[in-house]
Design an enzyme around this catalytic site. Sequence first.
Site, PDB file in Angstrom:
ATOM      1  N   MET A   1       0.398  -3.874  -9.277  1.00 15.06           N
ATOM      2  CA  MET A   1       1.644  -3.908  -8.543  1.00 15.06           C
ATOM      3  C   MET A   1       1.975  -2.493  -8.082  1.00 15.06           C
ATOM      4  O   MET A   1       2.495  -1.691  -8.849  1.00 15.06           O
ATOM      5  CB  MET A   1       2.742  -4.474  -9.437  1.00 15.06           C
ATOM      6  N   PRO A   2       1.677  -2.143  -6.851  1.00 15.21           N
ATOM      7  CA  PRO A   2       2.043  -0.826  -6.353  1.00 15.21           C
ATOM      8  C   PRO A   2       3.560  -0.716  -6.135  1.00 15.21           C
ATOM      9  O   PRO A   2       4.200  -1.674  -5.707  1.00 15.21           O
ATOM     10  CB  PRO A   2       1.310  -0.704  -5.023  1.00 15.21           C
ATOM     11  N   VAL A   3       4.083   0.463  -6.438  1.00 19.09           N
ATOM     12  CA  VAL A   3       5.503   0.732  -6.254  1.00 19.09           C
ATOM     13  C   VAL A   3       5.650   2.031  -5.476  1.00 19.09           C
ATOM     14  O   VAL A   3       5.040   3.042  -5.823  1.00 19.09           O
ATOM     15  CB  VAL A   3       6.240   0.860  -7.612  1.00 19.09           C
ATOM     16  N   VAL A  34      -3.268  -2.131   0.366  1.00 21.18           N
ATOM     17  CA  VAL A  34      -2.424  -2.811  -0.612  1.00 21.18           C
ATOM     18  C   VAL A  34      -2.098  -4.215  -0.102  1.00 21.18           C
ATOM     19  O   VAL A  34      -1.830  -4.415   1.079  1.00 21.18           O
ATOM     20  CB  VAL A  34      -1.111  -2.001  -0.811  1.00 21.18           C
ATOM     21  N   HIS A  40       6.125  -3.204  -4.018  1.00 25.48           N
ATOM     22  CA  HIS A  40       7.563  -3.032  -4.247  1.00 25.48           C
ATOM     23  C   HIS A  40       7.974  -1.679  -3.675  1.00 25.48           C
ATOM     24  O   HIS A  40       7.292  -0.674  -3.897  1.00 25.48           O
ATOM     25  CB  HIS A  40       7.890  -3.050  -5.744  1.00 25.48           C
TER      26      HIS A  40
END
Length: 64
Positions: A1-3, A34, A40
Amino acid sequence: MPVVTVDMWPGRSVEQKRALVKSITKAMAEHAKVDTEHLHIIIHEVPKDCWGRNGALGIDNEPD
């Protein structure tokens, strides 16, 4: 989950933040490959009296 976290002073409209999120999403998909479904983006609006730079608060650098 990249933020992706964006810290900035308050003052942008909801429309400006929508455009920013859209642009960041596009850039992350293109350059970091991504899956945008899992991306997010968090926008922190930090008041100028809680942000310091070069020994002064942001409110101290306001034009008169």
